[in-house]
Enzyme design. Structure first.
Site, PDB file in Angstrom:
ATOM      1  N   GLN A 112       0.978  -1.541   0.286  1.00 53.37           N
ATOM      2  CA  GLN A 112      -0.305   0.153   0.397  1.00 53.37           C
ATOM      3  C   GLN A 112       0.629   1.325  -0.068  1.00 53.37           C
ATOM      4  O   GLN A 112       1.772   1.356   0.744  1.00 53.37           O
ATOM      5  CB  GLN A 112      -0.295  -0.220   1.599  1.00 53.37           C
TER       6      GLN A 112
ATOM      7  N   SER B 253     -20.977   6.640   7.581  1.00 51.53           N
ATOM      8  CA  SER B 253     -21.709   6.849   6.667  1.00 51.53           C
ATOM      9  C   SER B 253     -21.987   5.135   6.038  1.00 51.53           C
ATOM     10  O   SER B 253     -22.533   4.758   5.114  1.00 51.53           O
ATOM     11  CB  SER B 253     -20.401   7.503   4.835  1.00 51.53           C
TER      12      SER B 253
ATOM     13  N   GLY C  98     -23.625   1.140   3.964  1.00 54.83           N
ATOM     14  CA  GLY C  98     -23.033   0.091   4.295  1.00 54.83           C
ATOM     15  C   GLY C  98     -22.119   0.274   3.147  1.00 54.83           C
ATOM     16  O   GLY C  98     -21.747   1.049   2.563  1.00 54.83           O
TER      17      GLY C  98
ATOM     18  N   GLU D 115      -8.435   0.038   1.997  1.00 55.84           N
ATOM     19  CA  GLU D 115      -7.323   0.365   3.263  1.00 55.84           C
ATOM     20  C   GLU D 115      -8.507   1.141   3.720  1.00 55.84           C
ATOM     21  O   GLU D 115      -9.152   0.559   5.090  1.00 55.84           O
ATOM     22  CB  GLU D 115      -6.687   0.524   3.080  1.00 55.84           C
TER      23      GLU D 115
END
Length: 304
Positions: free
Chosen positions: A54, A70, A75, A96
């Site tokens: 990453q 959120s 979902g 991530e």
């Protein structure tokens, strides 16, 4: 609503298939691979590890909390992408922030696309996908481009095709890595913009880069004013009234060696002044209350 329920149930069914030792899918040619690879699957969060490739290293706690709120309401709208690395073991390729926010909420599972990829493919996928993000800072993007060059052996032309950016844009990002690490950190922390960084690139001497960097911060110089200041250094040996002044006295060698260590430790260009009798003063600049408290912790940590 019926469609969503069916899709979710399908994800759970595929998850059970992935947990079955007799169906340990390792490649796209394995039995039942077509049922899983590229499909949305419901995976347990504790079976997923973060991606060591990453390129992004900064995750704002505030933005993660906002994303968690959120997700709690709506979902996971965009599934994460993972690669299978073993029986019921996965590694993040992208997503991530969604993964971290879901863990903050205490969720047990998350929807994901499953891919089969080796380390090099996973690195390339992670780097290319993350470069497309809007919230990466300029240095993170530059480092991602550099890793594609060093570890995937891509040329700037090949990168241009992969990420959909002009070659000149890629080159401009890569040039930022020529700046002193303190300036790169300042860019990552938002003290200066990429425009300020690009203006400093023509200055090869990093000590002069740092002098100008301090001038930008103390005088809140715009990019245009910074460019003018840099042109002054490149066109004249004389220091202009608005430019950084240098001490005429020769600084002892032991101080020159120490300044670099101090500057690296505190994350700022440290100013040291020495009188003829050998006495001196060390000045540590700060740029905000948060920066002051950071330096205070560093000093207190050394005194313990």
């Amino acid at each position: 609503m019926a469609k969503a329920t069916k899709k979710q149930a399908l994800g759970r069914g595929l998850s059970a298939l992935l947990k079955d030792p007799s169906n340990d899918i390792q490649s796209a040619q394995d039995k039942n691979a077509d049922k899983v690879i590229g499909n949305i699957v419901e995976l347990d969060l504790d079976t997923i590890e973060v991606n060591p490739f990453q390129p992004r290293t900064n995750f704002s706690e505030e933005s993660l909390q906002e994303l968690a709120s959120s997700i709690k309401e709506l979902g996971i709208i965009q599934p994460i992408t993972v690669r299978k690395i073993g029986l019921n073991k996965y590694q993040l390729v992208s997503g991530e922030r969604r993964f971290r926010a879901s863990k903050l909420l205490g969720l047990e599972s998350i929807t994901a696309y499953v891919r089969i990829a080796n380390d090099q493919e996973s690195l390339e996928m992670a780097l290319v996908e993350n470069i497309q993000r809007q919230d990466l800072d300029p240095i993170e993007i530059a480092l991602s481009y550099q890793r594609l060059i060093d570890e995937i052996n891509l040329t700037q032309e090949q990168m241009s095709e992969r990420v959909g950016k002009k070659r000149s844009t890629i080159a401009n990002y890569l040039r930022l890595l020529k700046l002193d690490p303190i300036i790169q950190t300042g860019m990552r922390d938002g003290f200066i913009s990429m425009g300020h960084g690009r203006a400093l690139i023509p200055i090869e001497d990093q000590s002069i880069q740092l002098d100008i960097y301090e001038k930008i911060l103390s005088n809140k110089l715009s990019v245009r004013e910074t460019e003018h200041l840099v042109r002054g250094y490149n066109t004249s040996d004389e220091v202009q009234p608005n430019e950084v002044k240098h001490e005429s006295n020769e600084v002892p060698k032991y101080i020159k060696k120490g300044i670099a260590a101090f500057s690296e430790y505190f994350g700022h260009k440290i100013d040291v002044k020495v009188s003829k009798n050998g006495k001196g003063k060390i000045t540590i600049p700060f740029h905000s209350e948060e920066d002051f408290n950071r330096i205070k912790k560093l000093v207190q940590g050394d005194s313990k």
